[in-house]
Design a protein around this motif. Structure first.
Motif, mmCIF file in Angstrom:
data_model
loop_
_atom_site.group_PDB
_atom_site.id
_atom_site.type_symbol
_atom_site.label_atom_id
_atom_site.label_comp_id
_atom_site.label_asym_id
_atom_site.label_seq_id
_atom_site.Cartn_x
_atom_site.Cartn_y
_atom_site.Cartn_z
ATOM 1 N N LEU A 125 0.828 -1.202 0.000
ATOM 2 C CA LEU A 125 0.000 0.000 0.000
ATOM 3 C C LEU A 125 0.866 1.257 0.000
ATOM 4 N N GLY A 126 1.954 1.231 0.767
ATOM 5 C CA GLY A 126 2.863 2.377 0.788
ATOM 6 C C GLY A 126 3.512 2.650 -0.553
ATOM 7 N N ALA A 127 3.732 1.604 -1.326
ATOM 8 C CA ALA A 127 4.386 1.749 -2.627
ATOM 9 C C ALA A 127 3.405 2.003 -3.763
ATOM 10 N N LEU A 128 2.131 1.616 -3.595
ATOM 11 C CA LEU A 128 1.182 1.668 -4.704
ATOM 12 C C LEU A 128 0.078 2.714 -4.559
ATOM 13 N N ALA A 129 -0.223 3.175 -3.366
ATOM 14 C CA ALA A 129 -1.281 4.175 -3.191
ATOM 15 C C ALA A 129 -0.956 5.424 -4.002
ATOM 16 N N ASP A 130 -1.976 6.016 -4.589
ATOM 17 C CA ASP A 130 -1.785 7.162 -5.481
ATOM 18 C C ASP A 130 -1.620 8.445 -4.669
ATOM 19 N N GLU A 147 11.013 -4.339 -8.621
ATOM 20 C CA GLU A 147 11.010 -3.018 -9.246
ATOM 21 C C GLU A 147 10.198 -2.029 -8.407
ATOM 22 N N LEU A 148 9.054 -2.478 -7.913
ATOM 23 C CA LEU A 148 8.191 -1.605 -7.130
ATOM 24 C C LEU A 148 8.885 -1.099 -5.871
ATOM 25 N N THR A 149 9.642 -1.961 -5.210
ATOM 26 C CA THR A 149 10.189 -1.641 -3.893
ATOM 27 C C THR A 149 11.673 -1.302 -3.908
#
Length: 230
Positions: free
Chosen positions: A27-32, A221-223
């Motif tokens: 959530l910390g990495a993907l929330a807009d 890649e996300l993190t």
């Protein structure tokens, strides 16, 4: 308990507070958070999600709430010892009785989602005793700015219920990320994002591991700006 070290900040943990976990990291990495100037986190725990969002948005101001006094104190410690301390505030407070004249561009939560059981482990953080979905959604809908986003991570099997309650409170589902623990497995979590504006649904899938204990390229890649991978 050992602290959890990220690239730009460190999370002190406690046996009395729900620990750093994959749900919070996702959530910390993907929330807009890109266009947010004011962010509210409901149920901060260790402060992980707000800290990740503060790293991603260098202008936003953050307010965290937690009904658990131990969690509120731990979040405050982690906020004060981060490079983003000047933009982070935290309060020991019940979201149900939280009053403010402010509206928020992003409201984010990794909410309690298990019905009450006999287990005492992480009782407030993991069970819908202190805050249920109706209470969370109805209050969040009133605190959103006109173009604000309400972002949560929940188990897949309660997704339809959550969306239905959102509709009853004037919230439209704008984005859904269907999360699998491993390739070729069932969807285990959903990140859902709502707003007061009806938009075309952005629907995607995310896989955490490509094989047991092997993170997917997507997760790496996300993190990569957060995790310290060995």
């Amino acid at each position: 308990m050992k602290p959890f070290t990220f690239k730009q900040f460190e999370i002190q943990q406690s046996k009395d507070v729900f620990r750093v976990g994959t749900d919070g990291v996702l959530l910390g990495a993907l929330a807009d958070v890109e266009y947010a100037s004011g962010v509210l986190e409901v149920g901060t725990g260790t402060g992980l999600i707000s800290l990740m969002l503060a790293q991603r948005n260098l202008q936003a101001e953050f307010l965290g709430l937690d009904i658990n006094e131990n969690a509120a104190e731990l979040t405050q410690f982690n906020f004060e010892n981060s490079p983003f301390r000047g933009r982070l505030k935290n309060s020991h407070q019940d979201f149900k009785t939280f009053e403010t004249n402010d509206q928020f561009d992003l409201i984010v939560s990794n909410p309690p989602y298990f019905e009450e059981s006999g287990s005492e482990k992480d009782k407030i953080a993991r069970q819908t005793i202190e805050l249920n979905f109706v209470q969370l959604i109805s209050k969040a809908s009133r605190l959103l700015s006109e173009n604000g986003i309400f972002s949560v991570i929940i188990p897949a099997d309660v997704g339809e219920l959550f969306v239905s309650i959102g509709k009853e409170n004037g919230l439209f589902l704008n984005r859904r990320i269907r999360i699998k623990g491993i390739e070729n497995s069932k969807i285990k979590r959903l990140i859902l994002e709502f707003s007061l504006q009806k938009k075309e649904l952005d629907d995607s899938e995310f896989i955490i591991e490509k094989s047991p204990r092997q993170y997917s390229d997507q997760y790496l890649e996300l993190t990569r700006e957060f995790h310290v991978f060995k």
